[in-house]
Scaffold this motif. Structure first.
Motif, PDB file in Angstrom:
ATOM      1  N   TYR A 243      -4.155   4.197  -0.782  1.00  6.03           N
ATOM      2  CA  TYR A 243      -3.621   3.656  -2.037  1.00  6.03           C
ATOM      3  C   TYR A 243      -2.585   2.570  -1.775  1.00  6.03           C
ATOM      4  CZ  TYR A 243      -5.742   7.089  -5.232  1.00  6.03           C
ATOM      5  OH  TYR A 243      -6.610   7.827  -5.999  1.00  6.03           O
ATOM      6  N   GLN A 244      -1.733   2.790  -0.792  1.00 10.34           N
ATOM      7  CA  GLN A 244      -0.701   1.805  -0.480  1.00 10.34           C
ATOM      8  C   GLN A 244      -1.323   0.475  -0.076  1.00 10.34           C
ATOM      9  OE1 GLN A 244       2.146   2.405  -1.601  1.00 10.34           O
ATOM     10  NE2 GLN A 244       3.471   3.424  -0.142  1.00 10.34           N
ATOM     11  N   LYS A 245      -2.380   0.512   0.729  1.00  7.61           N
ATOM     12  CA  LYS A 245      -3.045  -0.725   1.146  1.00  7.61           C
ATOM     13  C   LYS A 245      -3.708  -1.408  -0.041  1.00  7.61           C
ATOM     14  CE  LYS A 245      -3.976   0.754   5.897  1.00  7.61           C
ATOM     15  NZ  LYS A 245      -5.025   1.087   6.891  1.00  7.61           N
ATOM     16  N   LEU A 246      -4.341  -0.621  -0.909  1.00  9.11           N
ATOM     17  CA  LEU A 246      -4.990  -1.194  -2.087  1.00  9.11           C
ATOM     18  C   LEU A 246      -3.968  -1.820  -3.022  1.00  9.11           C
ATOM     19  CD1 LEU A 246      -7.516  -1.662  -3.777  1.00  9.11           C
ATOM     20  CD2 LEU A 246      -7.229   0.629  -4.734  1.00  9.11           C
TER      21      LEU A 246
ATOM     22  N   LEU B 247      -3.795  -5.569  -4.612  1.00  7.35           N
ATOM     23  CA  LEU B 247      -3.858  -5.788  -6.050  1.00  7.35           C
ATOM     24  C   LEU B 247      -2.606  -6.468  -6.593  1.00  7.35           C
ATOM     25  CD1 LEU B 247      -5.532  -2.435  -7.173  1.00  7.35           C
ATOM     26  CD2 LEU B 247      -6.564  -4.710  -7.063  1.00  7.35           C
ATOM     27  N   GLN B 248      -1.474  -6.319  -5.919  1.00  8.35           N
ATOM     28  CA  GLN B 248      -0.267  -7.011  -6.365  1.00  8.35           C
ATOM     29  C   GLN B 248      -0.419  -8.532  -6.284  1.00  8.35           C
ATOM     30  OE1 GLN B 248       2.668  -4.960  -3.905  1.00  8.35           O
ATOM     31  NE2 GLN B 248       3.517  -3.979  -5.726  1.00  8.35           N
TER      32      GLN B 248
ATOM     33  N   TYR C 188       1.603   5.611  -9.294  1.00  8.15           N
ATOM     34  CA  TYR C 188       2.324   4.612  -8.503  1.00  8.15           C
ATOM     35  C   TYR C 188       2.869   3.543  -9.459  1.00  8.15           C
ATOM     36  CZ  TYR C 188       0.271   6.675  -4.319  1.00  8.15           C
ATOM     37  OH  TYR C 188      -0.090   7.544  -3.311  1.00  8.15           O
ATOM     38  N   PRO C 189       4.189   3.431  -9.604  1.00  8.05           N
ATOM     39  CA  PRO C 189       4.780   2.535 -10.606  1.00  8.05           C
ATOM     40  C   PRO C 189       4.311   1.088 -10.491  1.00  8.05           C
ATOM     41  CG  PRO C 189       6.458   3.963  -9.640  1.00  8.05           C
ATOM     42  CD  PRO C 189       5.223   4.156  -8.827  1.00  8.05           C
ATOM     43  N   GLU C 190       4.057   0.605  -9.271  1.00 11.22           N
ATOM     44  CA  GLU C 190       3.700  -0.803  -9.080  1.00 11.22           C
ATOM     45  C   GLU C 190       2.375  -1.169  -9.751  1.00 11.22           C
ATOM     46  OE1 GLU C 190       4.223   1.752  -6.857  1.00 11.22           O
ATOM     47  OE2 GLU C 190       4.096   0.818  -4.887  1.00 11.22           O
ATOM     48  N   ILE C 191       1.513  -0.180  -9.956  1.00 13.42           N
ATOM     49  CA  ILE C 191       0.167  -0.475 -10.425  1.00 13.42           C
ATOM     50  C   ILE C 191      -0.170   0.254 -11.719  1.00 13.42           C
ATOM     51  CG2 ILE C 191      -0.975   1.422  -9.181  1.00 13.42           C
ATOM     52  CD1 ILE C 191      -2.243  -2.206  -9.347  1.00 13.42           C
ATOM     53  N   ARG C 192       0.735   1.115 -12.176  1.00 10.99           N
ATOM     54  CA  ARG C 192       0.448   2.041 -13.279  1.00 10.99           C
ATOM     55  C   ARG C 192      -0.176   1.373 -14.495  1.00 10.99           C
ATOM     56  NH1 ARG C 192       5.669   4.718 -14.630  1.00 10.99           N
ATOM     57  NH2 ARG C 192       5.151   5.979 -12.805  1.00 10.99           N
TER      58      ARG C 192
END
Length: 300
Positions: free
Chosen positions: A49-52, A56-57, A86-90
């Motif tokens: 997930y972290q890599k994805l 995506l960011q 994950y707040p960055e992608i929520r």
């Protein structure tokens, strides 16, 4: 209960986070995830997930459809992680859940989605025009089931732990049977979900020749194995996974699912060993009587 069905024309999904990065562009609007994955049973982990998320960011227009319908069917101590936490992608995640899967009533086709308010409003508006299957009695029944599922059930703290334990037992038994079966296949032990897959590439030469043809009952010398690679079979009408499915069904009274339907079969120039017709799928979501029959018919 909000029911949304997605019918999407999407690009062939990239195979890794690296290839996802190269694929993302102005025409790449959505990424579909499935964890636990159908059909392989792969469960996504935090590092993936972290890599994805890092990828995506860079592409703020890309949304993620996160298919999590097998979230309670996890094996060997694995935990389900939801990308939307994950707040960055929520705000760019649409999580899809199936109560039909969770409560073993898949014929009802009932479930729900979780998304940001703007996206949810759009989906609710769309639902009025494209979904007419769900009915009020089923919606009320599922609502009550979700409430009751939090209560102790069959000596477990709640229903969700019960169903998870049940599927662990089903997985262990089905995998054991498949590993003892008289085929030179490789059993892919699932991490979660409804299915166990087998790599049949070493079995292909043993498939009777007749099962590569539609009129298999009238093929001359059809009971003889092909004893060669699939590419050497003369004018076959079926791919090997479908021929294997026929062989298993007709002669062993056991049915699997050929997995070429999960792939683009138009590319016939894949390297040796990477063909899309090397896998079949078995269901874990069966009654104990059916699993007993599987053992009886495959393990002599």
């Amino acid at each position: 209960i909000l029911i949304i069905f997605f019918f999407l024309m999407i690009r062939r999904p990239p195979r890794s986070t690296q290839s996802r990065s190269s694929a993302a562009s102005d025409v790449y609007k959505r990424q579909v995830l499935c964890t636990p994955q159908n059909p392989t049973g792969k469960v996504a982990i935090h590092e993936e997930y972290q890599k994805l998320i890092q990828i995506l960011q860079k592409y703020p227009k890309v949304f993620v459809l996160s298919d999590e319908v097998y979230e309670f069917m996890l094996f060997d101590g694995r935990k389900h992680l939801t990308l939307a936490t994950y707040p960055e992608i929520r705000d760019r995640v649409i999580s899809i859940h199936s109560l039909g899967k969770t409560f073993s009533c898949t014929g009802w086709r009932v479930g729900f989605t979780i998304a940001n308010p703007t996206v949810s409003a759009g989906m609710m508006a769309s639902q009025n025009w494209n979904t007419f299957l769900i009915n009020r009695p089923a919606s009320v029944a599922i609502k009550d089931a979700m409430i009751q599922a939090e209560q102790p059930y069959e000596n477990f703290p709640n229903y969700y732990e019960f169903i998870g334990d049940l599927f662990i037992k089903r997985k262990n038994e089905v995998v054991e049977i498949l590993q003892k079966a008289p085929f030179n296949w490789h059993v892919l032990v699932p991490e979660g979900g409804f299915f166990a897959c087998c790599d049949i590439r070493k079995c292909i030469k043993d498939i009777p020749r007749k099962y590569f043809y539609r009129d298999y009952e009238h093929i001359q010398d059809g009971d003889q194995p092909i004893s060669c690679s699939f590419k050497e079979v003369q004018n076959p009408e079926h791919l090997p996974d479908y021929a294997f499915f026929l062989w298993l069904t007709v002669e062993y009274k056991v049915t699997c699912i050929p997995m070429n339907s999960f792939h683009d079969t138009s590319n016939t120039d894949r390297p040796e060993g990477q063909e899309v017709y090397n896998f079949v799928r078995f269901a874990l979501c069966k009654r104990q009587e059916s699993i007993d029959l599987l053992r009886q018919r495959l393990v002599k």
